[in-house]
Design a protein around this motif. Structure first.
Motif, PDB file in Angstrom:
ATOM      1  N   GLU A 253      -0.213 -13.479  -6.887  1.00 31.51           N
ATOM      2  CA  GLU A 253       0.346 -12.041  -6.259  1.00 31.51           C
ATOM      3  C   GLU A 253      -0.004 -10.936  -7.207  1.00 31.51           C
ATOM      4  OE1 GLU A 253       4.530 -12.448  -5.545  1.00 31.51           O
ATOM      5  OE2 GLU A 253       4.722 -10.402  -5.638  1.00 31.51           O
ATOM      6  N   LYS A 254      -0.124 -11.139  -8.467  1.00 29.32           N
ATOM      7  CA  LYS A 254      -0.605 -10.158  -9.170  1.00 29.32           C
ATOM      8  C   LYS A 254      -2.111  -9.761  -8.970  1.00 29.32           C
ATOM      9  CE  LYS A 254       0.171 -10.369 -13.707  1.00 29.32           C
ATOM     10  NZ  LYS A 254      -0.544 -10.863 -15.243  1.00 29.32           N
TER      11      LYS A 254
ATOM     12  N   ILE B 240       2.151  -3.450 -12.743  1.00 32.88           N
ATOM     13  CA  ILE B 240       1.673  -4.659 -12.135  1.00 32.88           C
ATOM     14  C   ILE B 240       1.267  -5.865 -13.216  1.00 32.88           C
ATOM     15  CG2 ILE B 240       0.183  -5.715 -10.661  1.00 32.88           C
ATOM     16  CD1 ILE B 240       0.246  -3.185  -9.306  1.00 32.88           C
TER      17      ILE B 240
ATOM     18  N   ARG C 247      13.265 -15.597  -9.825  1.00 34.71           N
ATOM     19  CA  ARG C 247      13.481 -17.001  -9.483  1.00 34.71           C
ATOM     20  C   ARG C 247      14.789 -17.512  -9.204  1.00 34.71           C
ATOM     21  NH1 ARG C 247       8.743 -18.734  -8.101  1.00 34.71           N
ATOM     22  NH2 ARG C 247       6.732 -18.245  -9.574  1.00 34.71           N
TER      23      ARG C 247
ATOM     24  N   LEU D 111      -5.635  -4.843  -4.268  1.00 32.77           N
ATOM     25  CA  LEU D 111      -5.289  -3.781  -3.346  1.00 32.77           C
ATOM     26  C   LEU D 111      -5.451  -2.528  -4.098  1.00 32.77           C
ATOM     27  CD1 LEU D 111      -4.187  -2.955  -0.539  1.00 32.77           C
ATOM     28  CD2 LEU D 111      -1.747  -3.438  -1.820  1.00 32.77           C
ATOM     29  N   LEU D 112      -5.066  -2.370  -5.493  1.00 30.08           N
ATOM     30  CA  LEU D 112      -5.292  -0.999  -6.225  1.00 30.08           C
ATOM     31  C   LEU D 112      -6.494  -0.645  -6.119  1.00 30.08           C
ATOM     32  CD1 LEU D 112      -2.861  -1.027  -9.002  1.00 30.08           C
ATOM     33  CD2 LEU D 112      -2.936   0.441  -7.299  1.00 30.08           C
TER      34      LEU D 112
ATOM     35  N   LEU E 180       3.245 -15.982  -9.486  1.00 33.75           N
ATOM     36  CA  LEU E 180       2.949 -14.745  -9.539  1.00 33.75           C
ATOM     37  C   LEU E 180       1.467 -14.164  -9.790  1.00 33.75           C
ATOM     38  CD1 LEU E 180       6.025 -12.985 -11.106  1.00 33.75           C
ATOM     39  CD2 LEU E 180       5.410 -13.273  -8.654  1.00 33.75           C
TER      40      LEU E 180
ATOM     41  N   GLU F  74       9.879 -12.009 -13.321  1.00 35.16           N
ATOM     42  CA  GLU F  74       9.613 -13.286 -12.496  1.00 35.16           C
ATOM     43  C   GLU F  74      11.056 -14.176 -12.843  1.00 35.16           C
ATOM     44  OE1 GLU F  74       6.628 -15.681 -14.080  1.00 35.16           O
ATOM     45  OE2 GLU F  74       6.825 -17.003 -12.366  1.00 35.16           O
TER      46      GLU F  74
ATOM     47  N   ARG G  22       0.808  -1.091  -0.111  1.00 34.13           N
ATOM     48  CA  ARG G  22       0.186  -0.027   0.001  1.00 34.13           C
ATOM     49  C   ARG G  22       0.937   1.271  -0.102  1.00 34.13           C
ATOM     50  NH1 ARG G  22      -5.242   1.919   1.556  1.00 34.13           N
ATOM     51  NH2 ARG G  22      -6.268  -0.061   1.458  1.00 34.13           N
TER      52      ARG G  22
ATOM     53  N   ASP H 236     -11.082   3.684  -1.795  1.00 33.26           N
ATOM     54  CA  ASP H 236     -11.137   4.728  -0.820  1.00 33.26           C
ATOM     55  C   ASP H 236     -10.920   6.007  -1.205  1.00 33.26           C
ATOM     56  OD1 ASP H 236     -10.907   2.308   0.644  1.00 33.26           O
ATOM     57  OD2 ASP H 236      -8.864   2.300   1.419  1.00 33.26           O
TER      58      ASP H 236
ATOM     59  N   ARG I 191      -9.045  -1.454  -4.128  1.00 26.93           N
ATOM     60  CA  ARG I 191      -9.413  -0.901  -2.927  1.00 26.93           C
ATOM     61  C   ARG I 191      -8.961   0.375  -2.583  1.00 26.93           C
ATOM     62  NH1 ARG I 191      -6.956  -4.364   1.535  1.00 26.93           N
ATOM     63  NH2 ARG I 191      -6.763  -5.813  -0.208  1.00 26.93           N
ATOM     64  N   MET I 192      -7.707   0.694  -3.006  1.00 31.30           N
ATOM     65  CA  MET I 192      -7.178   1.952  -2.607  1.00 31.30           C
ATOM     66  C   MET I 192      -8.063   3.079  -3.385  1.00 31.30           C
ATOM     67  SD  MET I 192      -3.043   1.191  -2.636  1.00 31.30           S
ATOM     68  CE  MET I 192      -2.804   2.742  -3.318  1.00 31.30           C
ATOM     69  N   ASP I 193      -8.283   2.562  -4.909  1.00 29.29           N
ATOM     70  CA  ASP I 193      -8.942   3.441  -5.524  1.00 29.29           C
ATOM     71  C   ASP I 193     -10.326   3.953  -5.005  1.00 29.29           C
ATOM     72  OD1 ASP I 193      -8.743   4.815  -7.996  1.00 29.29           O
ATOM     73  OD2 ASP I 193     -10.058   3.405  -8.822  1.00 29.29           O
TER      74      ASP I 193
ATOM     75  N   SER J 288      -2.413  -7.838  -5.755  1.00 29.94           N
ATOM     76  CA  SER J 288      -1.955  -6.236  -5.742  1.00 29.94           C
ATOM     77  C   SER J 288      -3.068  -5.476  -6.466  1.00 29.94           C
ATOM     78  CB  SER J 288      -0.527  -6.071  -6.363  1.00 29.94           C
ATOM     79  OG  SER J 288      -0.134  -7.244  -7.213  1.00 29.94           O
ATOM     80  N   LEU J 289      -3.548  -6.175  -7.533  1.00 32.21           N
ATOM     81  CA  LEU J 289      -4.681  -5.488  -8.204  1.00 32.21           C
ATOM     82  C   LEU J 289      -6.095  -5.203  -7.285  1.00 32.21           C
ATOM     83  CD1 LEU J 289      -4.625  -7.303 -12.060  1.00 32.21           C
ATOM     84  CD2 LEU J 289      -3.942  -4.792 -11.075  1.00 32.21           C
TER      85      LEU J 289
ATOM     86  N   PHE K  54       2.512   1.418  -3.510  1.00 34.12           N
ATOM     87  CA  PHE K  54       1.567   1.985  -4.232  1.00 34.12           C
ATOM     88  C   PHE K  54       1.134   3.269  -4.291  1.00 34.12           C
ATOM     89  CE2 PHE K  54       0.288  -2.771  -4.860  1.00 34.12           C
ATOM     90  CZ  PHE K  54       1.291  -3.029  -5.595  1.00 34.12           C
TER      91      PHE K  54
END
Lengths: 180, 307
Positions: free
Chosen positions: B244-245, A28, A53, B251-252, B241, A49, A10, B258, B254-256, B248-249, A13
């Motif tokens: 993970e992607k 991303i 790795r 999270l993005l 990954l 990646e 957070r 907010d 969610r931030m948006d 993070s998307l 970002f």
């Protein structure tokens, strides 16, 4: 080396979104391969990646750097962008500012951008907005935060600051030993 | 007609059903298990591994099937079924050993003191009756006082003193005490911590970091334990990954949302008067405290002037 936690991502970002806004998604979700953010010794790296790795097999004390260093976390948990992130930020920057050739050197020595050196600026740039600083021939020099909105800059006198300096490419020389 | 030729060719085609080895194969039909303890024939192993393994496997299966066919059978709809004997090979247990029962408080004490456990007889000898009576329960010795037909009353007793009731209450109190101790032992065995102790530890932990240096330069007491912080847990580095992607998307976005929420609510109360700016202007940039001092002094002067 480890992935960022929720709070850390957070922080990263939010800082990046200051400069590139919604284009952050392109960092991303890249079409040309999987990239990720990794934390190693307080530093955040933007890595493909493949190299991530490969780096897994390197022990933590032996791993000096990988990918592109985007910045570091301070001890109090704040994230500070490094100039090494400029390549990716300038690619997607929302607000830009161009400075005249006589203002390049002062900026590259770590000074703020004065109104006298202002060449061009993106229209409707708000106050306290992250901007990327370019030279007049479109070479990214660094980034900073606007002191005034574009509209307000007209009334200012030539010696007043319009962009607060955050990072410039001169740091490649000045902070060589701690930058990456 | 001479069939010996045909027989010979047949025997050549099919290998014998008896397996002969230097060390006989160990067959455990209960587990359908055959173990071959013979040393490996190095020559055939080196020359043709695949064939060697196949012949080994064939011998093993042959021995197993031979033992299966010698077992007693049972008729069923699908044909005869062999009845397997109980397995003879010991297999390591799947589950870990059960944990030893937690000791009760008395058992702990007895262990520390080296007190041997002694089983008490359930019955005790009654001198008066010249007989064995129960220690407790029906006609128990512990109820003797409350059940005897005449009881001595101490000279200093109250008027309404009931010796039978007093004895019974005492016995019942012992029962309740024992039950209480049993429950305490059970809860201790389940790892329940004393809530009061936990509270004290929490208070102690917070007081230890409540100095200016967050407890860094405090004097250490003797036997003071090192404080344990919260153990952080991180995602594994070698996760996929894609996941993970996705996080993070998420999270993005969610931030948006907010940010949108803040925008919808609007900046907090757009006032006509910006106090901070007004103070800065009125005090000529020296701050509110200076302005307050100045106005107070000004008032004083003015009152002086009036006089």
């Amino acid at each position: 080396m480890r992935p960022l936690t929720d709070d850390e991502s957070r922080a990263v970002f939010e800082k990046l979104a200051n400069y590139i806004g919604k284009n952050l998604i392109h960092l991303i979700d890249r079409p040309d391969g999987a990239y990720c953010f990794r934390l190693q010794k307080d530093r955040v790296y933007y890595v493909s990646e493949e190299s991530m790795r490969l780096a897994i097999s390197v022990a933590r004390p032996n791993l000096v750097s990988l990918g592109t260093c985007f910045g570091k976390f301070s001890k109090s948990g704040k994230f500070k962008l490094h100039i090494t992130a400029l390549d990716h930020i300038s690619q997607y920057a929302k607000y830009k500012i161009w400075i005249k050739p006589n203002g390049e050197m002062p900026f590259l020595y770590g000074n703020h951008v004065l109104k006298a050196h202002l060449g061009r600026i993106t229209e409707d740039t708000p106050e306290h907005q992250g901007v990327v600083v370019y030279s007049m021939n479109d070479m990214p020099l660094g980034f900073g935060v606007t002191a005034r909105a574009t509209v307000d800059t007209r009334k200012l006198d030539p010696t007043s600051i319009i962009v607060f300096h955050q990072a410039d490419v001169g740091e490649y020389l000045r902070d060589e030993e701690t930058l990456f | 007609m001479d069939v010996s030729n045909i027989l010979a060719s047949n025997t050549a085609k099919y290998q014998s059903i008896t397996v002969e080895k230097e060390t006989p194969l160990e067959v455990d039909p209960g587990l359908l298990l055959v173990s071959d303890l013979n040393p490996i024939d190095e020559e055939s192993y080196a020359s043709n591994l695949e064939e060697h393994l196949q012949s080994l496997a064939r011998d093993g299966v042959q021995a197993l099937l031979g033992s299966l066919f010698s077992l007693p059978t049972q008729r069923s709809d699908e044909g005869p079924l062999a009845q397997l004997p109980p397995p003879t090979t010991a297999i390591p247990r799947a589950k870990p050993l059960p944990k030893p029962k937690p000791l009760t408080k008395w058992e702990q004490f007895a262990k520390a003191k080296g007190i041997q456990h002694r089983t008490r007889d359930k019955r005790v000898w009654d001198e008066e009756r010249q007989d064995w009576v129960n220690r407790w329960g029906r006609d128990g010795k512990n109820k003797q006082v409350e059940e005897q037909w005449i009881t001595e009353v101490p000279a200093n007793a109250d008027v309404d003193f009931d010796p039978r009731k007093a004895a019974r209450d005492e016995r019942k109190a012992r029962v309740t005490k024992n039950e209480k101790q049993r429950l305490a032992n059970v809860s201790r065995g389940q790892g329940a911590t004393n809530p009061r102790k936990a509270e004290i530890e929490k208070t102690l932990a917070s007081s230890r970091i409540s100095t200016a240096s967050m407890g860094k330069f405090d004097k250490k007491l003797e036997g003071e334990k090192k404080m344990r912080g919260v153990k952080r847990k991180f995602e594994p580095t070698e996760k996929s990954l894609e996941a993970e992607k996705a996080t993070s998307l998420a999270l993005l976005s969610r931030m948006d949302s907010d940010a949108k929420k803040v925008r919808r609510e609007g900046p907090k109360e757009e006032k006509v008067l910006n106090e901070r700016k007004a103070v800065r202007f009125a005090s000529k940039g020296r701050g509110g405290v200076a302005l307050g001092r100045e106005t107070a002094r000004g008032k004083g002067k003015r009152t002086k002037g009036k006089r």
